[in-house]
Motif scaffolding. Sequence first.
Motif, short mmCIF file in Angstrom:
data_model
loop_
_atom_site.label_atom_id
_atom_site.label_comp_id
_atom_site.label_asym_id
_atom_site.label_seq_id
_atom_site.Cartn_x
_atom_site.Cartn_y
_atom_site.Cartn_z
N ASN A 142 0.53 -1.20 -0.07
CA ASN A 142 0.07 0.10 0.29
C ASN A 142 1.20 1.42 -0.37
O ASN A 142 0.51 2.20 -0.18
CB ASN A 142 -1.27 0.18 1.37
N ALA A 143 1.95 1.29 -0.03
CA ALA A 143 2.77 2.02 -0.04
C ALA A 143 3.78 3.00 -1.01
O ALA A 143 3.98 1.93 -1.55
CB ALA A 143 3.90 2.59 1.36
N SER A 144 3.94 3.86 -0.92
CA SER A 144 4.81 3.94 -2.17
C SER A 144 6.16 4.04 -2.19
O SER A 144 6.76 4.02 -1.09
CB SER A 144 4.97 5.85 -2.48
N ARG A 145 7.17 4.09 -3.03
CA ARG A 145 8.65 3.66 -2.83
C ARG A 145 9.16 4.94 -1.50
O ARG A 145 9.51 5.02 -0.61
CB ARG A 145 9.35 4.20 -3.91
N GLU A 146 9.04 6.13 -2.38
CA GLU A 146 8.82 7.26 -1.04
C GLU A 146 8.73 7.08 0.34
O GLU A 146 9.60 7.69 1.35
CB GLU A 146 8.54 8.64 -1.81
N GLN A 147 7.49 6.34 0.18
CA GLN A 147 6.58 6.44 2.07
C GLN A 147 7.80 5.13 2.86
O GLN A 147 7.99 5.15 4.00
CB GLN A 147 4.84 5.95 1.78
N ARG A 148 8.10 4.62 1.46
CA ARG A 148 8.87 3.28 2.65
C ARG A 148 10.19 3.55 2.67
O ARG A 148 10.73 3.32 4.05
CB ARG A 148 8.92 1.89 1.63
N ILE A 149 10.74 4.18 2.13
CA ILE A 149 11.71 5.28 2.74
C ILE A 149 12.11 6.10 3.81
O ILE A 149 12.59 6.12 4.57
CB ILE A 149 12.05 5.65 1.06
N LYS A 150 11.10 6.78 3.89
CA LYS A 150 11.02 7.69 4.86
C LYS A 150 10.32 6.74 6.20
O LYS A 150 10.47 7.03 7.12
CB LYS A 150 10.05 8.71 4.41
N LEU A 151 9.44 5.66 6.22
CA LEU A 151 9.11 4.90 7.39
C LEU A 151 11.16 4.09 8.09
O LEU A 151 11.32 4.25 8.92
CB LEU A 151 8.53 3.43 7.15
N ILE A 152 11.90 3.78 6.89
CA ILE A 152 13.26 3.06 7.42
C ILE A 152 13.90 4.09 7.70
O ILE A 152 14.88 4.29 8.86
CB ILE A 152 13.79 2.74 5.70
N GLN A 153 13.97 6.28 7.54
CA GLN A 153 14.08 6.73 8.05
C GLN A 153 13.68 6.72 9.37
O GLN A 153 14.62 7.33 10.48
CB GLN A 153 14.18 7.99 7.40
N GLY A 154 12.60 6.29 9.81
CA GLY A 154 11.81 6.90 11.08
C GLY A 154 12.77 5.69 11.64
O GLY A 154 13.42 5.81 13.29
N LEU A 155 13.01 4.33 11.38
CA LEU A 155 13.39 3.50 11.87
C LEU A 155 14.79 4.54 12.32
O LEU A 155 15.43 3.45 13.57
CB LEU A 155 13.18 2.62 11.07
N TRP A 156 15.53 4.24 11.37
CA TRP A 156 16.72 4.66 11.63
C TRP A 156 16.90 6.03 12.70
O TRP A 156 17.58 5.79 13.99
CB TRP A 156 17.65 5.32 10.50
N VAL A 157 15.85 6.85 13.29
CA VAL A 157 16.06 7.88 13.58
C VAL A 157 15.54 6.93 15.29
O VAL A 157 15.92 7.73 16.21
CB VAL A 157 14.33 9.06 13.63
N VAL A 158 14.73 6.32 15.47
CA VAL A 158 14.25 5.69 16.33
C VAL A 158 15.59 4.36 17.19
O VAL A 158 15.82 5.05 18.40
CB VAL A 158 13.30 4.34 16.62
N ALA A 159 16.15 4.10 16.17
CA ALA A 159 18.11 3.77 16.65
C ALA A 159 18.81 4.25 16.97
O ALA A 159 19.49 3.83 17.95
CB ALA A 159 17.95 2.89 15.47
N TYR A 160 18.87 5.76 15.97
CA TYR A 160 20.17 6.87 17.07
C TYR A 160 19.41 7.09 18.24
O TYR A 160 20.09 8.05 18.51
CB TYR A 160 19.94 7.60 16.11
N ALA A 161 18.26 6.85 18.51
CA ALA A 161 17.68 8.20 19.45
C ALA A 161 18.52 7.79 20.99
O ALA A 161 18.72 8.94 21.73
CB ALA A 161 15.78 7.39 19.90
N ASP A 162 18.02 6.97 21.10
CA ASP A 162 19.56 7.12 22.99
C ASP A 162 21.02 6.82 22.62
O ASP A 162 21.44 6.87 24.04
CB ASP A 162 18.98 5.39 23.56
N GLY A 163 21.58 7.29 21.29
CA GLY A 163 22.68 8.02 20.96
C GLY A 163 23.91 6.70 20.85
O GLY A 163 25.13 6.52 20.62
N GLU A 164 22.52 5.50 20.67
CA GLU A 164 23.82 4.33 20.59
C GLU A 164 23.09 3.14 19.52
O GLU A 164 21.92 2.39 19.83
CB GLU A 164 24.26 3.32 21.20
#
Length: 146
Positions: A92-114
Amino acid sequence: MLERVKQFFSDLQGSEIQQTQIDMKLAATALLVEVARADDNRSHVEQETIFKLLKKHFELSDAETQELLTAANQQSDESVCLYQFTSTIKKNASREQRIKLIQGLWVVAYADGEVDPEEEATIRKIADLLYVSHSDYIQAKLKAAS
């Protein structure tokens, strides 16, 4: 009579679109939760980051965001694999939406500094299941890091 039948199918189609949007929100939230859980350390910072991402991206109230998070945590607890979440998004998601989700996943991973290796592996697996290219995966990681 014919007009009522047309209206019924129109309402049905509208509710299917609405249900798809709800399913995508829940699936995306569950994937964010999965990344936060990947290192077996549910930090408050990661949970707060997920909350802020959801509220901003989906334009939800605090109560709606908390409700979505609670549902996603429950779905994640009951899930045995990532496929049920990624398949909904992939369909259901476009390519751009899927990439944006991956970016959000990285934001969560980086949130605690490690970024834990388990978090990185989970994001890589999700990106593969969503058919996000390696180039887009790296660009999303770099954007999230900055």
